[in-house]
Design a protein around this motif. Structure first.
Motif, PDB file in Angstrom:
ATOM      1  N   SER A  27       0.860  -1.182   0.000  1.00 28.99           N
ATOM      2  CA  SER A  27       0.000   0.000   0.000  1.00 28.99           C
ATOM      3  C   SER A  27       0.889   1.223   0.000  1.00 28.99           C
ATOM      4  CB  SER A  27      -0.886  -0.002   1.250  1.00 28.99           C
ATOM      5  OG  SER A  27      -1.553   1.231   1.378  1.00 28.99           O
ATOM      6  N   MET A  28       0.378   2.316  -0.532  1.00 29.38           N
ATOM      7  CA  MET A  28       1.126   3.572  -0.463  1.00 29.38           C
ATOM      8  C   MET A  28       1.367   3.965   0.997  1.00 29.38           C
ATOM      9  SD  MET A  28       2.044   4.442  -3.417  1.00 29.38           S
ATOM     10  CE  MET A  28       2.678   6.057  -3.050  1.00 29.38           C
ATOM     11  N   LEU A  29       0.504   3.490   1.892  1.00 32.62           N
ATOM     12  CA  LEU A  29       0.692   3.796   3.311  1.00 32.62           C
ATOM     13  C   LEU A  29       1.898   3.067   3.885  1.00 32.62           C
ATOM     14  CD1 LEU A  29      -2.993   3.880   4.560  1.00 32.62           C
ATOM     15  CD2 LEU A  29      -1.562   5.739   3.720  1.00 32.62           C
ATOM     16  N   GLY A  30       2.476   2.148   3.140  1.00 28.63           N
ATOM     17  CA  GLY A  30       3.736   1.529   3.532  1.00 28.63           C
ATOM     18  C   GLY A  30       4.940   2.351   3.112  1.00 28.63           C
ATOM     19  N   LEU A  31       4.706   3.340   2.260  1.00 30.80           N
ATOM     20  CA  LEU A  31       5.775   4.208   1.776  1.00 30.80           C
ATOM     21  C   LEU A  31       5.777   5.570   2.463  1.00 30.80           C
ATOM     22  CD1 LEU A  31       5.322   3.384  -1.994  1.00 30.80           C
ATOM     23  CD2 LEU A  31       7.070   2.489  -0.474  1.00 30.80           C
ATOM     24  N   VAL A  32       4.635   5.973   2.993  1.00 31.84           N
ATOM     25  CA  VAL A  32       4.526   7.238   3.726  1.00 31.84           C
ATOM     26  C   VAL A  32       3.834   6.960   5.059  1.00 31.84           C
ATOM     27  CG1 VAL A  32       4.438   8.694   1.663  1.00 31.84           C
ATOM     28  CG2 VAL A  32       2.328   7.814   2.618  1.00 31.84           C
ATOM     29  N   ALA A  33       4.214   7.679   6.068  1.00 33.10           N
ATOM     30  CA  ALA A  33       3.629   7.470   7.401  1.00 33.10           C
ATOM     31  C   ALA A  33       2.291   8.188   7.516  1.00 33.10           C
ATOM     32  CB  ALA A  33       4.585   7.997   8.462  1.00 33.10           C
ATOM     33  N   VAL A  34       1.341   7.532   8.142  1.00 35.62           N
ATOM     34  CA  VAL A  34       0.031   8.116   8.404  1.00 35.62           C
ATOM     35  C   VAL A  34      -0.216   8.013   9.905  1.00 35.62           C
ATOM     36  CG1 VAL A  34      -2.436   7.951   7.947  1.00 35.62           C
ATOM     37  CG2 VAL A  34      -0.808   7.463   6.133  1.00 35.62           C
ATOM     38  N   ALA A  42       2.877   0.533   9.434  1.00 33.99           N
ATOM     39  CA  ALA A  42       4.049  -0.267   9.807  1.00 33.99           C
ATOM     40  C   ALA A  42       4.028  -1.636   9.132  1.00 33.99           C
ATOM     41  CB  ALA A  42       4.112  -0.428  11.327  1.00 33.99           C
ATOM     42  N   SER A  43       2.868  -2.278   9.104  1.00 30.62           N
ATOM     43  CA  SER A  43       2.805  -3.609   8.492  1.00 30.62           C
ATOM     44  C   SER A  43       3.026  -3.540   6.986  1.00 30.62           C
ATOM     45  CB  SER A  43       1.480  -4.290   8.817  1.00 30.62           C
ATOM     46  OG  SER A  43       0.405  -3.616   8.199  1.00 30.62           O
ATOM     47  N   LYS A  44       2.467  -2.545   6.326  1.00 31.70           N
ATOM     48  CA  LYS A  44       2.670  -2.414   4.883  1.00 31.70           C
ATOM     49  C   LYS A  44       4.099  -1.974   4.571  1.00 31.70           C
ATOM     50  CE  LYS A  44      -1.230  -3.945   3.616  1.00 31.70           C
ATOM     51  NZ  LYS A  44      -1.359  -5.172   2.862  1.00 31.70           N
ATOM     52  N   GLY A  45       4.715  -1.206   5.458  1.00 36.30           N
ATOM     53  CA  GLY A  45       6.130  -0.875   5.308  1.00 36.30           C
ATOM     54  C   GLY A  45       6.988  -2.123   5.372  1.00 36.30           C
ATOM     55  N   GLY A  46       6.586  -3.055   6.218  1.00 35.26           N
ATOM     56  CA  GLY A  46       7.287  -4.337   6.299  1.00 35.26           C
ATOM     57  C   GLY A  46       7.165  -5.127   5.004  1.00 35.26           C
ATOM     58  N   VAL A  47       5.993  -5.094   4.390  1.00 38.12           N
ATOM     59  CA  VAL A  47       5.798  -5.787   3.108  1.00 38.12           C
ATOM     60  C   VAL A  47       6.702  -5.161   2.043  1.00 38.12           C
ATOM     61  CG1 VAL A  47       4.154  -6.233   1.237  1.00 38.12           C
ATOM     62  CG2 VAL A  47       3.441  -6.507   3.615  1.00 38.12           C
ATOM     63  N   VAL A  48       6.757  -3.833   2.006  1.00 39.46           N
ATOM     64  CA  VAL A  48       7.592  -3.140   1.017  1.00 39.46           C
ATOM     65  C   VAL A  48       9.060  -3.515   1.191  1.00 39.46           C
ATOM     66  CG1 VAL A  48       8.437  -0.870   0.295  1.00 39.46           C
ATOM     67  CG2 VAL A  48       5.994  -1.211   0.701  1.00 39.46           C
ATOM     68  N   ASN A  49       9.547  -3.478   2.409  1.00 38.65           N
ATOM     69  CA  ASN A  49      10.962  -3.782   2.647  1.00 38.65           C
ATOM     70  C   ASN A  49      11.281  -5.260   2.487  1.00 38.65           C
ATOM     71  OD1 ASN A  49      12.285  -1.264   3.055  1.00 38.65           O
ATOM     72  ND2 ASN A  49      11.008  -1.041   4.874  1.00 38.65           N
ATOM     73  N   MET A  50      10.363  -6.146   2.850  1.00 36.18           N
ATOM     74  CA  MET A  50      10.569  -7.571   2.613  1.00 36.18           C
ATOM     75  C   MET A  50      10.659  -7.826   1.108  1.00 36.18           C
ATOM     76  SD  MET A  50       8.107 -10.837   3.377  1.00 36.18           S
ATOM     77  CE  MET A  50       6.944 -10.249   2.159  1.00 36.18           C
ATOM     78  N   ALA A  69       1.416  -1.372  -4.943  1.00 37.48           N
ATOM     79  CA  ALA A  69       1.004  -0.500  -3.845  1.00 37.48           C
ATOM     80  C   ALA A  69      -0.203   0.321  -4.284  1.00 37.48           C
ATOM     81  CB  ALA A  69       2.151   0.420  -3.431  1.00 37.48           C
ATOM     82  N   ASN A  70      -1.362  -0.007  -3.731  1.00 35.05           N
ATOM     83  CA  ASN A  70      -2.557   0.750  -4.096  1.00 35.05           C
ATOM     84  C   ASN A  70      -2.556   2.118  -3.421  1.00 35.05           C
ATOM     85  OD1 ASN A  70      -3.006  -0.124  -1.510  1.00 35.05           O
ATOM     86  ND2 ASN A  70      -5.082  -0.800  -1.858  1.00 35.05           N
ATOM     87  N   ALA A  71      -3.289   3.040  -3.988  1.00 35.15           N
ATOM     88  CA  ALA A  71      -3.350   4.401  -3.450  1.00 35.15           C
ATOM     89  C   ALA A  71      -4.698   5.009  -3.803  1.00 35.15           C
ATOM     90  CB  ALA A  71      -2.228   5.249  -4.040  1.00 35.15           C
ATOM     91  N   PRO A  72      -5.179   5.921  -2.981  1.00 33.90           N
ATOM     92  CA  PRO A  72      -6.429   6.598  -3.325  1.00 33.90           C
ATOM     93  C   PRO A  72      -6.210   7.562  -4.490  1.00 33.90           C
ATOM     94  CG  PRO A  72      -5.517   7.499  -1.310  1.00 33.90           C
ATOM     95  CD  PRO A  72      -4.654   6.349  -1.699  1.00 33.90           C
ATOM     96  N   VAL A  73      -7.255   7.753  -5.283  1.00 39.90           N
ATOM     97  CA  VAL A  73      -7.211   8.704  -6.390  1.00 39.90           C
ATOM     98  C   VAL A  73      -8.373   9.677  -6.228  1.00 39.90           C
ATOM     99  CG1 VAL A  73      -6.087   7.122  -8.002  1.00 39.90           C
ATOM    100  CG2 VAL A  73      -8.566   7.188  -7.871  1.00 39.90           C
TER     101      VAL A  73
END
Length: 102
Positions: A27-34, A42-50, A69-73
């Motif tokens: 998710s885009m939320l794994g690339l930017v903090a919310v 945090a969990s999606k950040g783990g997916v990105v780094n894994m 990584a999905n994101a809202p439009v």
């Protein structure tokens, strides 16, 4: 690698010896903090780094590891009638593949 679905797929691809592709859902939320959804970010950040680590680790065996990584439009129009609680949220929605390709 830890016991994740990705590790089981990579193990099978290594046994077959022909390389392959693994696609993880991030998710885009794994690339930017919310701030209002710390655990999800945090969990999606783990997916990105894994995904990055596995891609680097298994590239020599011909295994590509990527993440979507999905994101809202922005919406063309509000999805909820005015006056409802969800009006402010309806200005952003998750897109369908069909909508993104148009």
């Amino acid at each position: 690698m830890c016991s994740t679905p990705t590790s089981y797929v990579i193990e099978q691809l290594l046994k077959q010896g022909r390389g392959g592709v693994v696609v993880n859902l991030a998710s885009m939320l794994g690339l930017v903090a919310v701030s209002n959804n710390i655990a999800y970010s945090a969990s999606k950040g783990g997916v990105v780094n894994m995904t990055r680590a596995a891609g680097t680790m298994y590239a020599k065996e011909g295994i590509r590891v990527n993440a979507v990584a999905n994101a809202p439009v922005p919406a063309q129009r509000p999805l909820e009638p005015e006056g409802t609680l969800f009006v402010c949220l309806s200005l952003w929605r998750f897109a369908l593949v069909r909508r993104c390709s148009e």
